[in-house]
Scaffold this active site. Structure first.
Site, PDB file in Angstrom:
ATOM      1  N   LEU A  32     -20.898  31.325 -61.428  1.00 20.53           N
ATOM      2  CA  LEU A  32     -22.136  31.085 -62.163  1.00 20.53           C
ATOM      3  C   LEU A  32     -23.263  30.800 -61.172  1.00 20.53           C
ATOM      4  CD1 LEU A  32     -20.851  28.938 -65.175  1.00 20.53           C
ATOM      5  CD2 LEU A  32     -20.869  31.429 -64.858  1.00 20.53           C
ATOM      6  N   ARG A  59     -35.743  22.135 -58.208  1.00 17.22           N
ATOM      7  CA  ARG A  59     -35.844  20.994 -57.284  1.00 17.22           C
ATOM      8  C   ARG A  59     -35.843  21.423 -55.818  1.00 17.22           C
ATOM      9  NH1 ARG A  59     -31.013  17.465 -59.274  1.00 17.22           N
ATOM     10  NH2 ARG A  59     -31.415  16.391 -57.302  1.00 17.22           N
ATOM     11  N   LYS A 112     -32.078  29.345 -55.290  1.00 18.09           N
ATOM     12  CA  LYS A 112     -31.323  28.216 -54.742  1.00 18.09           C
ATOM     13  C   LYS A 112     -30.030  28.637 -54.063  1.00 18.09           C
ATOM     14  CE  LYS A 112     -29.008  25.540 -57.598  1.00 18.09           C
ATOM     15  NZ  LYS A 112     -28.616  24.472 -58.536  1.00 18.09           N
ATOM     16  N   THR A 131     -23.525  26.601 -69.732  1.00 16.15           N
ATOM     17  CA  THR A 131     -22.434  27.223 -68.971  1.00 16.15           C
ATOM     18  C   THR A 131     -21.548  28.103 -69.845  1.00 16.15           C
ATOM     19  OG1 THR A 131     -21.204  25.158 -69.294  1.00 16.15           O
ATOM     20  CG2 THR A 131     -22.391  25.432 -67.204  1.00 16.15           C
ATOM     21  N   ASP A 163     -23.633  26.927 -56.550  1.00 16.84           N
ATOM     22  CA  ASP A 163     -24.257  25.803 -55.852  1.00 16.84           C
ATOM     23  C   ASP A 163     -23.255  24.699 -55.530  1.00 16.84           C
ATOM     24  OD1 ASP A 163     -23.814  24.779 -58.358  1.00 16.84           O
ATOM     25  OD2 ASP A 163     -25.902  24.225 -58.766  1.00 16.84           O
ATOM     26  N   ASN A 209     -28.661  20.778 -55.219  1.00 14.19           N
ATOM     27  CA  ASN A 209     -29.793  21.022 -56.109  1.00 14.19           C
ATOM     28  C   ASN A 209     -31.136  20.733 -55.465  1.00 14.19           C
ATOM     29  OD1 ASN A 209     -28.398  21.632 -58.756  1.00 14.19           O
ATOM     30  ND2 ASN A 209     -27.445  19.678 -58.217  1.00 14.19           N
ATOM     31  N   LYS A 259     -30.225  40.199 -24.613  1.00 11.92           N
ATOM     32  CA  LYS A 259     -30.250  40.801 -25.943  1.00 11.92           C
ATOM     33  C   LYS A 259     -29.629  42.194 -25.889  1.00 11.92           C
ATOM     34  CE  LYS A 259     -33.188  43.427 -27.518  1.00 11.92           C
ATOM     35  NZ  LYS A 259     -33.275  44.894 -27.835  1.00 11.92           N
ATOM     36  N   TYR A 276     -34.908  38.020 -18.156  1.00 11.48           N
ATOM     37  CA  TYR A 276     -34.712  38.679 -19.447  1.00 11.48           C
ATOM     38  C   TYR A 276     -33.943  39.973 -19.239  1.00 11.48           C
ATOM     39  CZ  TYR A 276     -35.438  41.458 -23.597  1.00 11.48           C
ATOM     40  OH  TYR A 276     -35.216  42.239 -24.694  1.00 11.48           O
ATOM     41  N   ARG A 299     -43.614  47.737  -3.743  1.00  7.47           N
ATOM     42  CA  ARG A 299     -44.582  46.645  -3.788  1.00  7.47           C
ATOM     43  C   ARG A 299     -45.672  46.908  -2.762  1.00  7.47           C
ATOM     44  NH1 ARG A 299     -39.781  42.945  -1.624  1.00  7.47           N
ATOM     45  NH2 ARG A 299     -39.985  43.260   0.626  1.00  7.47           N
TER      46      ARG A 299
END
Length: 442
Positions: free
Chosen positions: A8, A15, A22, A81, A105, A228, A335, A350, A424
């Site tokens: 459910l 809230r 929720k 319910t 929940d 809740n 990454k 990185y 460089r």
């Protein structure tokens, strides 16, 4: 007897004060709905349903992403319910087994507890209710037992006598039913109550009236904590993290400061791992034995092989694989890259969209320039290659095995095996210039 599960998930969750439904708020990197559906899946249900409200179609989408075959019923408007379970009845067409009703929940109900409810039905009960004993029963419905230990009634607190209010065994809301008793009882529910709703708990009284047996299974309060509000979400997160920390240490992981280590729902850890303070694991992390994770590191969707050392202050992002004995040092971000055995990236670097060979050394301040503003490109660094500090490797580029890149270089072309690449500006020294400059300003 086969099993069906109904979750459910139709509540508005006002809230929470959130535009996100929720039950899609996360604990340990997984939505509460995900926690409940994962637990339900472990009892191998033949039929599966989730009931949502028409205000939150995203919940149905999330349920379908988790389980494409789940039936999604819609409750509109919310009428209790019992009404919600009625919306799942199409999923039970022709089903004759055991139906377990869970709440999206209430994220911590375990498969073991679900099976305990199932066994009560297999043993002849028409209804089995999950109960617990909180320090303060408060407004919870009391579970009144008969002399033989069966469930005689669920008495709402507002309707209870002083004697019944003294009962400390209360209703969690989680229930299991014989499918035939459920289907026969649902049409008998009535909304004639203070809330004008159809209560699933009324099926206990209906079943008792039909001389059917009702049973109770007890569990700990933490297992049936409901969420809740944001405060209760934080409390649930704390319960989850404490459980993960205890399991990690019981399985051979050293946590230097357990309260500051945060796990995801699917974190996999081998033995003899050492985790220093303030380490965060996002979803999708697997770490093999003997790894050392130093303080203030953040790791998500990554694989780390045996004996590697990570951190401190390292960020390992999704799609990364760190090889055996590799070193990722302080203020290094990696990454979507693979580092082979013994590779070293020790400081202020990185590495993105890269392949780094065994034993390669990446100097401080190196950057793989993987993004051109439109597309990502790959950098390949061969084994035993050496990249000098403060280098920029402009992908796509390959530094072959054993090659050297001089410090401060910007590399835009491939470097062949065992070669030295330097790119460089030429250094010029003008003797006495600094003194003359200072004198001109005095």
């Amino acid at each position: 007897m086969s099993i069906a599960t109904i979750v459910l998930a139709a509540g508005h969750g006002t809230r929470m004060k959130s535009t996100k439904p929720k039950v899609l708020h996360e604990i340990g990197g997984l939505s509460m709905l995900g926690h409940v559906m994962a637990s339900a899946a472990k009892v191998n249900p033949e039929r599966r349903a989730v009931v949502i409200g028409d205000h939150a179609p995203a919940v149905g989408d999330a349920a379908k992403k988790i389980d494409p075959d789940v039936y999604v019923g819609v409750q509109a408007p919310p009428q209790g319910t019992g009404d919600a379970v009625m919306k799942a009845l199409p999923a039970l067409d022709g089903f004759e087994g055991i139906v377990v009703v869970l709440y999206a929940d209430t994220p911590f109900v375990t498969p073991v507890t679900v099976m305990a409810l199932v066994e009560e039905i297999r043993d002849g009960a028409a209804v089995a209710v999950l109960g617990f004993r909180p320090p303060d029963p408060g407004a919870y419905g009391r579970l009144k037992l008969a002399d033989d230990g069966s469930l005689e009634a669920i008495v709402e607190a507002k309707d209870a006598s002083q004697e019944e209010l003294a009962i400390d065994l209360v209703n969690s809301g989680v229930m299991a039913f014989d499918a035939a008793a459920l289907k026969a009882g649902l049409p008998k529910l009535s909304p004639e109550n203070a809330k004008n709703e159809y209560y699933l708990t009324d099926l206990v009284a209906i079943s008792r009236k039909e001389k059917l047996t009702c049973a109770v299974v007890e569990t700990d309060e933490e297992e049936v904590i409901g969420v809740n509000s944001r405060l209760e979400l934080a409390m649930a997160e704390e319960i989850f993290q404490d459980g993960m920390r205890l399991r990690a240490m019981a399985n051979g992981v050293t946590l230097i400061d357990p309260p500051t280590t945060y796990f995801a729902h699917d974190t996999e850890l081998g033995e003899d791992i050492v985790i220093e303070p303030s380490v965060f694991f996002g979803p999708g992390v697997k770490i093999e034995r003997g790894v050392h994770i130093k303080a203030f590191s953040h790791i998500e969707e990554a694989y780390i092989d045996q004996g590697a050392v990570i951190g401190p202050f390292a960020r390992i992002r999704p799609g990364t694989a760190i090889g055996q004995g590799a070193r990722i040092g302080n203020f290094v971000e990696v990454k979507k890259s693979r580092l082979d055995e013994g590779a070293k990236v020790n400081h202020l670097t990185y590495v993105g969209d890269a392949e780094i060979g065994a034993g390669a050394n990446i100097g401080a301040g190196t950057i793989t320039c993987n993004y051109d503003g439109f597309n990502k490109h790959k950098t390949v660094i061969g084994k035993e290659a050496f990249i000098g500090s403060n280098s920029s490797l402009v992908a796509p580029v390959t530094i072959e095995e054993g090659a050297y890149v001089g410090s401060g270089s910007v590399i835009t072309k491939n470097v062949e095996k065992d070669a030295l690449a330097v790119s460089r500006g030429r250094q010029s020294v003008i003797a006495g210039w600094a003194a003359r400059f200072r004198n001109s300003k005095s």
